[in-house]
Design an enzyme around this catalytic site. Structure first.
Site, PDB file in Angstrom:
ATOM      1  N   ALA A  85       0.813  -1.225   0.000  1.00 54.51           N
ATOM      2  CA  ALA A  85       0.000   0.000   0.000  1.00 54.51           C
ATOM      3  C   ALA A  85       0.846   1.275   0.000  1.00 54.51           C
ATOM      4  O   ALA A  85       0.411   2.313  -0.498  1.00 54.51           O
ATOM      5  CB  ALA A  85      -0.934  -0.015   1.207  1.00 54.51           C
ATOM      6  N   ARG A 109      -1.488   0.888   7.655  1.00 55.35           N
ATOM      7  CA  ARG A 109      -0.874   0.981   8.983  1.00 55.35           C
ATOM      8  C   ARG A 109      -0.166   2.291   9.296  1.00 55.35           C
ATOM      9  O   ARG A 109       0.313   2.461  10.408  1.00 55.35           O
ATOM     10  CB  ARG A 109       0.072  -0.216   9.193  1.00 55.35           C
ATOM     11  CG  ARG A 109      -0.714  -1.506   9.331  1.00 55.35           C
ATOM     12  CD  ARG A 109       0.145  -2.734   9.462  1.00 55.35           C
ATOM     13  NE  ARG A 109      -0.679  -3.924   9.473  1.00 55.35           N
ATOM     14  CZ  ARG A 109      -1.195  -4.480   8.381  1.00 55.35           C
ATOM     15  NH1 ARG A 109      -0.950  -3.961   7.184  1.00 55.35           N
ATOM     16  NH2 ARG A 109      -1.953  -5.558   8.479  1.00 55.35           N
ATOM     17  N   GLN A 140       0.558  -6.531  -3.454  1.00 53.31           N
ATOM     18  CA  GLN A 140      -0.528  -6.776  -2.494  1.00 53.31           C
ATOM     19  C   GLN A 140      -1.638  -5.762  -2.724  1.00 53.31           C
ATOM     20  O   GLN A 140      -2.669  -5.805  -2.076  1.00 53.31           O
ATOM     21  CB  GLN A 140      -0.007  -6.605  -1.061  1.00 53.31           C
ATOM     22  CG  GLN A 140       1.112  -7.559  -0.710  1.00 53.31           C
ATOM     23  CD  GLN A 140       1.712  -7.189   0.646  1.00 53.31           C
ATOM     24  OE1 GLN A 140       1.259  -7.663   1.683  1.00 53.31           O
ATOM     25  NE2 GLN A 140       2.714  -6.350   0.635  1.00 53.31           N
ATOM     26  N   ASP A 182      -5.414  -1.745  -6.298  1.00 50.75           N
ATOM     27  CA  ASP A 182      -5.842  -0.510  -6.960  1.00 50.75           C
ATOM     28  C   ASP A 182      -5.589  -0.460  -8.460  1.00 50.75           C
ATOM     29  O   ASP A 182      -6.002   0.478  -9.137  1.00 50.75           O
ATOM     30  CB  ASP A 182      -5.183   0.696  -6.275  1.00 50.75           C
ATOM     31  CG  ASP A 182      -3.647   0.597  -6.200  1.00 50.75           C
ATOM     32  OD1 ASP A 182      -3.033  -0.022  -7.096  1.00 50.75           O
ATOM     33  OD2 ASP A 182      -3.060   1.144  -5.243  1.00 50.75           O
ATOM     34  N   HIS A 195      -3.690 -10.077  -3.705  1.00 53.06           N
ATOM     35  CA  HIS A 195      -4.911  -9.822  -2.926  1.00 53.06           C
ATOM     36  C   HIS A 195      -6.069  -9.361  -3.795  1.00 53.06           C
ATOM     37  O   HIS A 195      -6.993  -8.709  -3.324  1.00 53.06           O
ATOM     38  CB  HIS A 195      -4.611  -8.814  -1.809  1.00 53.06           C
ATOM     39  CG  HIS A 195      -3.639  -9.334  -0.775  1.00 53.06           C
ATOM     40  ND1 HIS A 195      -2.916  -8.535   0.066  1.00 53.06           N
ATOM     41  CD2 HIS A 195      -3.278 -10.608  -0.461  1.00 53.06           C
ATOM     42  CE1 HIS A 195      -2.160  -9.289   0.854  1.00 53.06           C
ATOM     43  NE2 HIS A 195      -2.350 -10.551   0.548  1.00 53.06           N
ATOM     44  N   CYS A 226     -19.015 -13.185  -8.320  1.00 55.23           N
ATOM     45  CA  CYS A 226     -19.758 -14.171  -7.536  1.00 55.23           C
ATOM     46  C   CYS A 226     -18.761 -15.112  -6.856  1.00 55.23           C
ATOM     47  O   CYS A 226     -17.835 -15.610  -7.485  1.00 55.23           O
ATOM     48  CB  CYS A 226     -20.683 -14.966  -8.459  1.00 55.23           C
ATOM     49  SG  CYS A 226     -21.423 -16.406  -7.647  1.00 55.23           S
ATOM     50  N   CYS A 276     -26.272 -17.856 -10.618  1.00 52.48           N
ATOM     51  CA  CYS A 276     -26.437 -18.962  -9.667  1.00 52.48           C
ATOM     52  C   CYS A 276     -27.005 -18.544  -8.316  1.00 52.48           C
ATOM     53  O   CYS A 276     -27.173 -19.374  -7.431  1.00 52.48           O
ATOM     54  CB  CYS A 276     -25.090 -19.671  -9.469  1.00 52.48           C
ATOM     55  SG  CYS A 276     -23.958 -18.803  -8.383  1.00 52.48           S
ATOM     56  N   SER A 308       5.757  -1.847   1.939  1.00 46.63           N
ATOM     57  CA  SER A 308       4.951  -2.850   2.633  1.00 46.63           C
ATOM     58  C   SER A 308       5.477  -3.024   4.047  1.00 46.63           C
ATOM     59  O   SER A 308       6.690  -3.065   4.266  1.00 46.63           O
ATOM     60  CB  SER A 308       5.006  -4.194   1.897  1.00 46.63           C
ATOM     61  OG  SER A 308       4.319  -5.177   2.661  1.00 46.63           O
TER      62      SER A 308
HETATM   63  P1  NAD Z   1       0.690  -1.469   5.122  1.00 43.58           P
HETATM   64  O1  NAD Z   1      -0.237  -0.298   5.270  1.00 43.58           O
HETATM   65  O2  NAD Z   1       0.689  -2.492   6.176  1.00 43.58           O
HETATM   66  O3  NAD Z   1       2.182  -0.903   5.017  1.00 43.58           O
HETATM   67  C1  NAD Z   1       2.511   0.173   4.174  1.00 43.58           C
HETATM   68  C2  NAD Z   1       3.930   0.601   4.509  1.00 43.58           C
HETATM   69  O4  NAD Z   1       4.330   1.602   3.578  1.00 43.58           O
HETATM   70  C3  NAD Z   1       4.051   1.190   5.912  1.00 43.58           C
HETATM   71  O5  NAD Z   1       5.090   0.527   6.597  1.00 43.58           O
HETATM   72  C4  NAD Z   1       4.395   2.669   5.651  1.00 43.58           C
HETATM   73  O6  NAD Z   1       5.320   3.179   6.588  1.00 43.58           O
HETATM   74  C5  NAD Z   1       5.008   2.628   4.275  1.00 43.58           C
HETATM   75  N1  NAD Z   1       4.807   3.847   3.470  1.00 43.58           N
HETATM   76  C6  NAD Z   1       3.626   4.483   3.196  1.00 43.58           C
HETATM   77  N2  NAD Z   1       3.818   5.504   2.339  1.00 43.58           N
HETATM   78  C7  NAD Z   1       5.162   5.540   2.080  1.00 43.58           C
HETATM   79  C8  NAD Z   1       6.001   6.380   1.280  1.00 43.58           C
HETATM   80  N3  NAD Z   1       5.478   7.382   0.547  1.00 43.58           N
HETATM   81  N4  NAD Z   1       7.336   6.127   1.262  1.00 43.58           N
HETATM   82  C9  NAD Z   1       7.869   5.128   2.006  1.00 43.58           C
HETATM   83  N5  NAD Z   1       7.133   4.285   2.755  1.00 43.58           N
HETATM   84  C10 NAD Z   1       5.796   4.489   2.799  1.00 43.58           C
HETATM   85  O7  NAD Z   1       0.457  -2.083   3.681  1.00 43.58           O
HETATM   86  P2  NAD Z   1       0.749  -3.556   3.113  1.00 43.58           P
HETATM   87  O8  NAD Z   1       2.015  -4.092   3.666  1.00 43.58           O
HETATM   88  O9  NAD Z   1       0.540  -3.450   1.663  1.00 43.58           O
HETATM   89  O10 NAD Z   1      -0.400  -4.473   3.712  1.00 43.58           O
HETATM   90  C11 NAD Z   1      -1.713  -4.000   3.786  1.00 43.58           C
HETATM   91  C12 NAD Z   1      -2.794  -4.740   3.000  1.00 43.58           C
HETATM   92  O11 NAD Z   1      -3.700  -3.705   2.692  1.00 43.58           O
HETATM   93  C13 NAD Z   1      -2.416  -5.320   1.683  1.00 43.58           C
HETATM   94  O12 NAD Z   1      -2.790  -6.625   1.698  1.00 43.58           O
HETATM   95  C14 NAD Z   1      -3.285  -4.592   0.623  1.00 43.58           C
HETATM   96  O13 NAD Z   1      -4.084  -5.543  -0.063  1.00 43.58           O
HETATM   97  C15 NAD Z   1      -4.202  -3.734   1.373  1.00 43.58           C
HETATM   98  N6  NAD Z   1      -4.283  -2.294   0.951  1.00 43.58           N
HETATM   99  C16 NAD Z   1      -4.123  -1.959  -0.354  1.00 43.58           C
HETATM  100  C17 NAD Z   1      -4.180  -0.627  -0.755  1.00 43.58           C
HETATM  101  C18 NAD Z   1      -4.003  -0.291  -2.217  1.00 43.58           C
HETATM  102  O14 NAD Z   1      -4.327  -1.117  -3.073  1.00 43.58           O
HETATM  103  N7  NAD Z   1      -3.475   0.885  -2.547  1.00 43.58           N
HETATM  104  C19 NAD Z   1      -4.391   0.382   0.200  1.00 43.58           C
HETATM  105  C20 NAD Z   1      -4.559  -0.016   1.564  1.00 43.58           C
HETATM  106  C21 NAD Z   1      -4.501  -1.361   1.908  1.00 43.58           C
HETATM  107 ZN    ZN Z   2     -22.696 -17.235  -9.430  1.00 43.87          ZN
END
Ligand code: NAD
Ligand code: ZN
Length: 247
Positions: A23, A35, A100, A103, A120, A128, A156, A194
């Protein structure tokens, strides 16, 4: 900065690079991560899969959140982090992007669908849960907006959910197999934005490391895998990737 030069020369000398994104790469596109302070985790506790299946109210709440987020998501564009990865992909150095994220911004930056492995799922459509028939978000929204009627599969009668994988939901098998293959096969594995606490996704960088790849972690804060990494960069993603890829 010396560490940036070392990172740039690692990229330069590698032939098969795999990116693993979370993310954090999309926060500069205006999509909150989970987070970070002010992230989605603080606002809304995630609805896990068993809750979604067991309760109509949980399903309604999940669609409410989805359509509230849609305003942000539908306007989001790839940022310099996504573009730097695309730049390296153009040079033929990037074998795959394992993400992960849900978007679709790697694809929007111009990377072919076939080279993006979505662990993910994807939030830009609904499907469905029984027969995988897809529905557009617009179709779901048109009915939901009237009186919060929950979508049902026209084929279904099954429960319809966004194309994402929730906590507690089974991982997509083909994507996991492909991700593992790329992790084993690459010479440089770069984690970008991440927290590396969501499993089983966070096992993939470990596999790369075990099979001899250099592991680089680019994330604002520390992660549990820092001790096994060749290099960790606690820096901002966009400007760092732009800098080391000479964009
Ligand atoms: P996470 O939120 O757990 O971790 C994101 C990490 O990125 C954090 O440690 C943060 O400090 C760091 N970070 C954020 N912006 C930054 C930047 N500009 N520069 C440097 N570091 C930066 O995210 P995750 O590990 O991907 O796990 C969360 C789950 O949430 C995933 O499974 C995902 O599917 C889902 N998710 C996805 C999105 C999306 O698609 N954009 C958004 C939110 C959550
Ligand atoms: Zn169906």
């Amino acid at each position: 900065m010396e560490i940036l030069e070392r990172f740039a020369s690692l990229i330069e000398s590698s032939e098969k690079i795999v990116f693993f994104t979370g993310a954090g790469i999309s926060t500069e596109s205006g999509i909150p991560d989970f987070r970070s302070p002010g992230g989605l985790w603080e606002k809304n506790r995630p609805i896990d899969f068993s809750e979604f299946m067991a309760s109509e109210e949980a399903r309604r709440e999940s669609w409410r959140r989805k359509f509230a987020m849609e305003i942000v998501l539908s306007g989001a564009k790839p940022n310099q982090g996504h573009n730097a990865i695309k730049h390296l992909h153009n040079e033929g150095k990037v074998a795959a992007i394992i993400t992960q994220n849900i978007d679709g911004l790697h694809q929007a930056s111009g990377i072919p669908e076939a080279d993006v492995i979505e662990l993910h799922g994807n939030t830009t459509y609904a499907k469905c849960l029984d027969c995988d028939t897809r529905m557009t978000l617009k179709d779901v929204k048109d009915t939901f907006d009237v009186d919060e009627t929950l979508p049902i599969c026209q084929k279904c009668g099954g429960i319809v959910k966004t194309g994402t994988i929730s906590f507690g939901q089974a991982m997509p098998i083909n994507e996991m197999i492909r991700a593992e293959k790329h992790a084993i096969d690459c010479d440089l594995f770069i984690v970008v934005g991440s927290s590396l606490v969501v499993y089983p996704a966070a096992d993939i960088p470990v596999r790369a490391c075990q099979h001899g790849a250099e592991l680089v972690i680019l994330n604002r804060e520390a992660t549990p895998l820092d001790p096994i990494a060749t290099m960790t960069l606690n820096l901002e993603i966009g400007e760092t990737l732009r800098g080391v890829t000479n964009m």
